[in-house]
Design a protein around this motif. Structure first.
Motif, short mmCIF file in Angstrom:
data_model
loop_
_atom_site.label_atom_id
_atom_site.label_comp_id
_atom_site.label_asym_id
_atom_site.label_seq_id
_atom_site.Cartn_x
_atom_site.Cartn_y
_atom_site.Cartn_z
N ILE A 75 -8.12 -7.38 -5.57
CA ILE A 75 -7.11 -7.10 -4.74
C ILE A 75 -6.37 -7.22 -3.94
O ILE A 75 -5.58 -6.61 -3.64
N LEU A 76 -7.00 -6.23 -3.08
CA LEU A 76 -6.84 -6.26 -1.85
C LEU A 76 -6.38 -6.76 -0.72
O LEU A 76 -5.53 -7.15 -0.10
N ALA A 77 -6.66 -8.07 -1.13
CA ALA A 77 -6.79 -9.21 -0.23
C ALA A 77 -5.37 -9.63 -0.91
O ALA A 77 -4.34 -9.85 0.21
N ARG A 78 -4.80 -9.36 -1.61
CA ARG A 78 -3.66 -10.09 -2.65
C ARG A 78 -2.50 -9.04 -1.61
O ARG A 78 -1.83 -8.96 -1.52
N THR A 79 -2.80 -7.60 -1.71
CA THR A 79 -1.75 -6.77 -1.91
C THR A 79 -1.71 -6.45 0.08
O THR A 79 -0.18 -7.03 -0.24
N LEU A 80 -2.41 -7.16 0.41
CA LEU A 80 -2.16 -8.30 2.02
C LEU A 80 -1.32 -8.66 1.99
O LEU A 80 -0.33 -8.76 3.00
N ARG A 81 -1.48 -9.70 0.92
CA ARG A 81 -0.59 -10.89 1.32
C ARG A 81 0.79 -10.51 0.63
O ARG A 81 1.70 -11.02 1.00
N ILE A 82 1.13 -10.18 -0.50
CA ILE A 82 1.80 -10.02 -1.13
C ILE A 82 3.15 -8.71 0.27
O ILE A 82 4.22 -9.01 0.51
#
Length: 91
Positions: A59-66
């Motif tokens: 989730i943290l990795a996807r948050t950065l991307r988004i």
């Protein structure tokens, strides 16, 4: 989440509060404001049922991307998301 919404939840929707809130979440990385309330609740409950450290890291990795790509900021016809009116009020 606004406290005035608490009385509008179904028992299943209220399960989202079985975990402490964080800075991001499964619903935020899977549509954010571009998805409706029912889908947000379903994603939040899925997260409660499937929590793990690895899921939080994902989730943290996807948050950065988004955040970098600025995806899902606005819902259709609203700057953020319409008010949650409960099950009978729609999403």
């Amino acid at each position: 989440m606004l406290t005035r919404y608490l009385g509008r939840y179904t028992p299943e929707q209220a399960r989202r509060h079985e975990v402490l809130p964080g800075i991001t979440g499964w619903a935020q990385v899977n549509g954010r404001n571009a998805i409706g309330w029912e889908e947000k609740f379903a994603l939040d409950v899925w997260y409660v049922d499937h929590w793990s450290v690895w899921l939080d890291l994902r989730i943290l990795a996807r948050t950065l991307r988004i955040a970098i790509l600025r995806e899902g900021i606005s819902s259709q016809d609203h700057a953020t998301v319409p008010e949650f009116l409960g099950v009978k009020g729609g999403n």
